[in-house]
Design an enzyme around this catalytic site. Structure first.
Site, PDB file in Angstrom:
ATOM      1  CD  GLU A 180      19.186  34.258  48.441  1.00  0.00           C
ATOM      2  OE1 GLU A 180      19.772  33.473  47.688  1.00  0.00           O
ATOM      3  OE2 GLU A 180      18.142  33.973  49.054  1.00  0.00           O
ATOM      4  CD  GLU A 373      14.563  35.868  47.055  1.00  0.00           C
ATOM      5  OE1 GLU A 373      14.615  34.629  47.238  1.00  0.00           O
ATOM      6  OE2 GLU A 373      15.419  36.494  46.408  1.00  0.00           O
TER       7      GLU A 373
HETATM    8  C1  BGP Z   1      16.802  32.517  46.591  1.00  0.00           C
HETATM    9  C2  BGP Z   1      17.082  33.325  45.358  1.00  0.00           C
HETATM   10  C3  BGP Z   1      16.020  33.358  44.340  1.00  0.00           C
HETATM   11  C4  BGP Z   1      15.051  32.209  44.362  1.00  0.00           C
HETATM   12  C5  BGP Z   1      14.731  31.638  45.705  1.00  0.00           C
HETATM   13  C6  BGP Z   1      13.979  30.331  45.706  1.00  0.00           C
HETATM   14  O1  BGP Z   1      17.958  31.866  46.976  1.00  0.00           O
HETATM   15  O2  BGP Z   1      17.418  34.657  45.657  1.00  0.00           O
HETATM   16  O3  BGP Z   1      16.607  33.663  43.112  1.00  0.00           O
HETATM   17  O4  BGP Z   1      15.018  31.418  43.300  1.00  0.00           O
HETATM   18  O5  BGP Z   1      15.875  31.497  46.495  1.00  0.00           O
HETATM   19  O6  BGP Z   1      14.852  29.286  45.472  1.00  0.00           O
HETATM   20  P1  BGP Z   1      14.575  28.172  44.406  1.00  0.00           P
HETATM   21  O7  BGP Z   1      14.278  28.886  43.143  1.00  0.00           O
HETATM   22  O8  BGP Z   1      15.812  27.393  44.324  1.00  0.00           O
HETATM   23  O9  BGP Z   1      13.431  27.393  44.903  1.00  0.00           O
END
Ligand code: BGP
Length: 476
Positions: A180, A373
């Site tokens: 990201e 993701e």
């Molecule tokens: C993205 C990241 C991850 C992850 C995911 C979910 O931004 O790359 O590391 O954690 O989001 O977000 P969160 O954990 O805040 O729910």
């Protein structure tokens, strides 16, 4: 209508700092992610506006133990294999391999740890997809150079890349240079170890750091292809199309501008040059980047092989500052979309938005895409019989996978694979909670670090196993 390619990479995703723990074991040094606490101070530290050195002595740091994959990896890989994973997207912790970032020689224990994991995966037919930098910079580099503010980080990053590319030359094909990458604009300390202090020219600092990362990514791509021409190198975007709040052209324009803020990074990594809108933006804002004469050539000649992205939700924006209500939930700000439901954390659920995002990215770049993701963060309840019936998660993923399949089969988007986020419950990046769970596998651990760490298969575990086994056909 066709079907997904036979070699489609179904799997799951995690990041070192959110699952490994063992934060000082095996010679690992501190990373920037290790000083981000859980609780009220978390957001300000992630933004870089609160100094982590000034946190209370009893602050709790969820990355230190996380779900202790450092000691559970064999069992965890066995669970992935049971679901039929064809790949596992995970990250190396930079400070596990170069504890300060400046050693002459890498830390053999750190390399061995990843090699053992990779060997185990390969023996079970699971291909590693490695994120080189997922929000973590050796803390020493932050303290000495101000992290990615400085070009010194390019050298340190390349030394790290050279070591891992050579070591895993014949074991890893897919690499992602930065997770990201656009997150540095939204959460500078979490995204890139950047602190913002009073009197700082924030935009200047962020765009300089962005430039340094973009050049580092291009140079790493060059190095990777020299070491193994079969390596596939990807960039990674926190994606999600911006929709205009109304059909007022001013709203449509606003949505286009907001998308560009994020696409900027991928425009450079995929097309090989700063787009004209970005050059004008920098000029207008008086931002002068410190560059080297050869930067342009590196960017031009070393574009990425594929485009990876995360997708959780679409976004909504308006030119009118008084229009709508903010969702409050997501890191990248969005208005509430009256047509969508939201998760318990306010993230709006929009499966068709995934198809829209896939098509927009493919139209723009015409390179293979990789959804690395996607998922639903939710509170899970262990029933009295010990089962976790996460039908809401199945519904979310099913709807998104259907749209993904339409994008491939009906729209012709080229897609390498799908690795839902947090296939096993782990620490939330935005909130530091354990309570916000994404997994097919439950981990017994709470927000304060209590629990047995026992792994329990949820209802979605068997569901996902069947999806993979049928290459998605069971959803038709
Ligand atoms: C993205 C990241 C991850 C992850 C995911 C979910 O931004 O790359 O590391 O954690 O989001 O977000 P969160 O954990 O805040 O729910």
């Amino acid at each position: 209508m066709g079907s997904l390619p036979e070699n489609f990479l179904w799997g799951g995703a995690t990041a070192a700092n959110q699952c490994e723990g063992g934060y000082l074991e095996g010679g690992k040094g501190l990373g920037t992610v290790d000083v981000i606490p859980w609780g009220a101070d978390r957001r300000a530290v992630m933004l870089g506006t609160k100094d982590y050195r000034e946190l209370p002595k009893d602050a709790y740091y969820p990355s230190h133990e996380a779900i202790d994959m450092y000691h559970h990896w064999k069992e965890d890989i066995a669970l992935m294999a049971e679901m039929g994973f064809r790949c596992y997207r995970f990250s190396f912790s930079w400070s596990r391999i170069f504890p300060t970032g400046e050693e002459e020689e890498p830390n053999e224990d750190g390399l061995r740890f990843y090699e053992d994991m990779i060997d185990e995966m390969l023996s079970r037919g699971i291909r590693p997809v490695v994120t080189i930098c997922h929000f973590d910079v050796p803390l020493h580099l932050e303290q000495k150079y101000g992290s990615w503010r400085s070009r010194k980080l390019i050298d340190a990053y390349l030394r790290y890349c050279e070591v891992i590319f050579r070591r895993f030359r014949d074991k890893v094909t897919y690499w992602i240079t930065f997770n990201e990458i656009n997150m540095l604009m939204h959460l500078p300390f979490m995204g890139a170890g950047i602190s913002i202090r009073e009197g700082d020219n924030e935009l200047q600092i962020k765009y300089q750091a962005a430039h340094n990362e973009l050049v580092a990514s291009a140079m790493a791509t060059k190095l990777a292809h020299e070491i193994n021409p079969d390596f596939q190198i990807g960039c990674m975007l926190a994606a999600g199309q911006f929709y205009p709040y109304t059909c007022n052209p001013a709203d449509v324009w606003e949505a286009l501008l907001k998308d560009r803020n994020n696409y900027f990074f991928i425009d450079v990594q995929s097309r090989g040059a700063y787009p004209s809108y970005a050059k004008r933006f920098l000029e207008r804002n008086g931002i002068v980047l410190e560059t080297e004469p050869e930067d342009k050539r590196f960017l031009k000649e070393n574009t990425v092989d594929f485009i990876a992205f995360s997708y959780y939700a679409s976004r909504l924006t308006s030119a009118d500052p008084d229009a709508g209500v903010s969702t409050g939930g997501n890191v990248i700000q969005s208005l509430k979309n009256p047509h969508l439901k939201a998760s318990e954390w306010g993230w709006q659920i929009d499966p068709l938005g995934l198809r829209i995002t896939l098509n927009s990215l493919y139209d723009r770049y015409q390179k293979p895409l990789f959804i690395v993701e996607n998922g639903l963060g939710a509170v899970d309840k262990v029933d009295e019989d010990g089962q976790i019936r996460d039908d809401y998660r199945i519904a979310y993923l099913e709807a998104h996978i259907r749209e993904m399949m339409k994008a491939v089969e009906e729209d012709g988007v080229e897609l390498i694979g799908y690795t839902p986020w947090g296939w096993i419950d782990l620490v939330s990046a935005s909130t530091g909670e354990m309570k916000k769970r994404y997994g097919f596998v439950y981990v017994d651990r709470d927000n304060t670090g209590k629990g047995t760490l026992k792994r329990i298969r949820k209802k979605s575990f068997e569901w996902y196993r069947q999806v993979i086994a049928s290459n998605g056909e069971c959803l038709k």
